[in-house]
Design a protein around this motif. Structure first.
Motif: not given
Length: 594
Positions: A435-436, A438, A475-478, A480, A514, A516-517, A550
């Motif tokens: 997510r960092e 993109k 999408y934040p992809w938890p 990854n 979503f 942001s993480y 979160r």
């Protein structure tokens, strides 16, 4: 199974068969099942028409692996007017009632009347009217259940299996095989057309393998071709994406999972980390790799080995979470013959087998405290003493370790040795989450499309639509990079045109807006060894605190609506409730009626 229990089970099944035959006369128009009752098992096989060979061999449509049954013992043949039982030259004989059937002899049998192969009793009986096919859940629901099971097993030290079933043909009665072969606690989910996933709850590796084998036989017994891949928690991974990728790839007939995008390096920080890795590789120092699950820590470990002077020597990966505590010491350090019960041969151990090369400790934070002490001695003395041995053996090994845990916090809690931590992290590489970075989502997605199409020999390769790409980037992809790979591979299977659209993506978790993480870690390298000129790194953020924040933010934004908050976070509602209980967050109450 005891003799009394065996007789009781047999009696119960015979009584059920009599009741069924009274309710519904036996005929070849009735849907049938073959029940096999042996000394230690009770098995049920769905039966259609045709010829069924029965025996120990995997070539038989009905495989019953017990010593009293021959490799190809007997056959059942269904004609338009009856069923015929034939002995195929068995060693322990075939009996129908009081009669022994001679080799190659065929006799007509009736539904509901038992016959024997060796010491196994078999009954051909109507399938109960009340026995419905096993419920098959949606992919979204199954994903939530799988994630919940990972959390539960991780907290309780449990284990379970995940099977991926790929049907090469799909008769209408295939879903009924799930009812015959699976346990009541197992959960079936639809993946895509002709593909299913099965959660084998509370199953050891051997138990999960037994269920998967039984399921494969049941599917083949109804005339379907199938391939099954089996992954096991924690042996093959501790998160849904790793387990699903492993099971799915094995179902394709591959022994190992494809890489998580090693060929794609676009983000400037990632380029810097790869350049830094090349410099560290030649220094022959211990390296600690840190980052969230699925960011690609093993890719960096392999790169460190391949770019080092040890590249032509062994590379041994050790998953600390997969080794049982009771066996880990002998697996790592080896053992002498007779060192313990069952040690009939000497074993050099994994560390000595890697002599001259590289040892990669994956999930080092899961290593028990007792073994941390012994591993520290190996690092300090460069020697290994096998279990039951007297003389230490000198080894020359480079150590690389990886973890998604905050080891500094683990040290503060007394769960990880401080001296071992400092021994392992002569240099620490922290890999940023997807997510960092993109800008890497698109090239990674295209890389996985090419990779999966090459494996499955699909041409032409589908392309991503603009709308689908926008949703992938948002999408934040938890999970990854590994989660991205899983989503792309499933989308390729679902897509029957030349363009992957939004409708091919998992809408339940990707169709919402979503949050942001927060950063989980800083992408740089911590300088701890004066001999290596590396940039400094701040302390890693407490992941649990960040996750709690979160969840709190999502609940506040949704006015306490847990379903909406779960969608916002990209997780299932059940998982959200589990996390709320874990962090002691109160569940919102409905307003009372006045």
């Amino acid at each position: 199974m005891s003799e009394d229990l065996r007789h009781r089970v047999s009696g119960e099944q015979l009584e059920q068969t009599k009741t069924l035959n009274q309710q519904q006369p036996a005929s070849l128009d009735t849907e049938l099942a073959l029940m096999a009752i042996g000394p230690e098992f009770v098995l049920t096989f769905p039966i259609l028409r045709g010829t069924y060979r029965i025996g120990r061999s995997a070539d038989c449509r009905i495989q019953i692996d017990t010593s009293s049954i021959s490799r190809c013992h007997a056959s059942l043949t269904f004609h338009h007017n009856g069923v015929e039982l034939t002995d195929l030259g068995s060693t322990n004989g075939t009996r129908y009632g009081a009669r022994s059937i001679a080799p190659d002899e065929s006799v007509a049998i009736e539904v509901g009347v038992p016959f024997h192969l060796g010491d196994v009793m078999l009954i051909l009986q109507p399938r109960p009217e009340g026995q419905r096919p096993r419920r098959i859940w949606s992919f979204g629901y199954f994903e939530g259940r799988l994630e919940d099971e990972c959390v539960r097993a991780d907290q309780s030290g449990g284990q379970f299996g995940l099977a991926h079933i790929h049907l090469t043909s799909a008769p209408e009665r295939v879903p009924q095989c799930f009812a015959a072969a699976l346990r009541s606690v197992d959960v079936v989910g639809a993946y895509v057309d002709r593909q299913y996933m099965v959660l084998l709850v509370n199953a050891s590796l051997s138990e999960a393998q037994a269920v998967a084998d039984r399921l494969l036989r049941a599917v083949e017994a109804v005339g379907a071709g199938a391939r099954i891949g089996l992954a096991h928690f924690p042996h093959d991974g501790r998160n849904p994406d790793a387990l699903a990728a492993r099971a799915r790839f094995l179902a394709l007939g591959k022994d190992v999972s494809p890489s998580d995008g090693a060929a794609v390096v676009v983000d400037p920080r990632m380029r810097e980390l790869h350049e830094l890795t090349a410099r560290i590789a030649s220094a022959d120092i211990s390296v600690l790799l840190m980052g969230e699950t699925g960011v690609g820590k093993e890719i960096f470990a392999r790169r460190l080995h391949e770019l080092s002077p040890r590249a032509d020597k062994p590379y041994v990966r050790i998953n600390c979470a997969a080794l049982a505590d009771s066996l880990m010491e002998s697996e790592l350090f080896g053992h002498e013959r007779g060192a313990f019960t069952g040690a009939v041969h000497a074993n050099p151990g994994l560390l000595l087998s890697a002599n001259g090369g590289t040892v990669f400790f994956d999930e080092i934070g899961e290593m028990p405290a007792a073994l941390q002490t012994k591993l520290l001695r190996v690092l300090e003395e460069s020697t290994v003493r096998p279990v039951g041995g007297v003389t230490p053996q000198v080894i020359d090994v480079r150590f690389i370790a990886a973890t998604n845990r905050d080891l500094e916090r683990e040290m503060a809690r007394g769960r990880f040795r401080q001296d071992l931590y400092y021994r392992l992290n002569a240099a620490t590489i922290v890999i940023p989450p997807l997510r960092e970075r993109k800008e890497e989502v698109k090239p990674l997605a295209e890389h996985f499309i090419r990779q999966y199409c090459a494996v499955t020999q699909r041409l032409p390769e589908p392309r991503l639509s603009e709308a689908a790409l926008a949703q992938l980037v948002a999408y934040p992809w938890p999970g990854n990079v590994r989660e991205l790979r899983n989503v792309i591979e499933r989308s390729v299977v679902l897509c029957t045109t030349e363009c992957i659209g939004v409708e091919h993506l998992p809408g339940e978790k990707m169709g919402s807006t979503f949050l942001s993480y927060p950063n989980a870690a800083t992408s740089s390298v911590k300088q701890l060894a004066p001999s290596v000129d590396l940039p400094a790194l701040g302390a890693a953020v407490d992941e649990e605190v960040a996750e709690r924040e979160r969840i709190t933010d999502a609940l506040n934004a949704c006015a306490g609506n847990q379903t909406q908050a779960a969608k916002m976070l990209g997780i299932s509602r059940r998982t959200l409730i589990n996390r709320m209980e874990k962090y002691g967050l109160p569940r919102p109450r409905k307003p009372t009626k006045q």
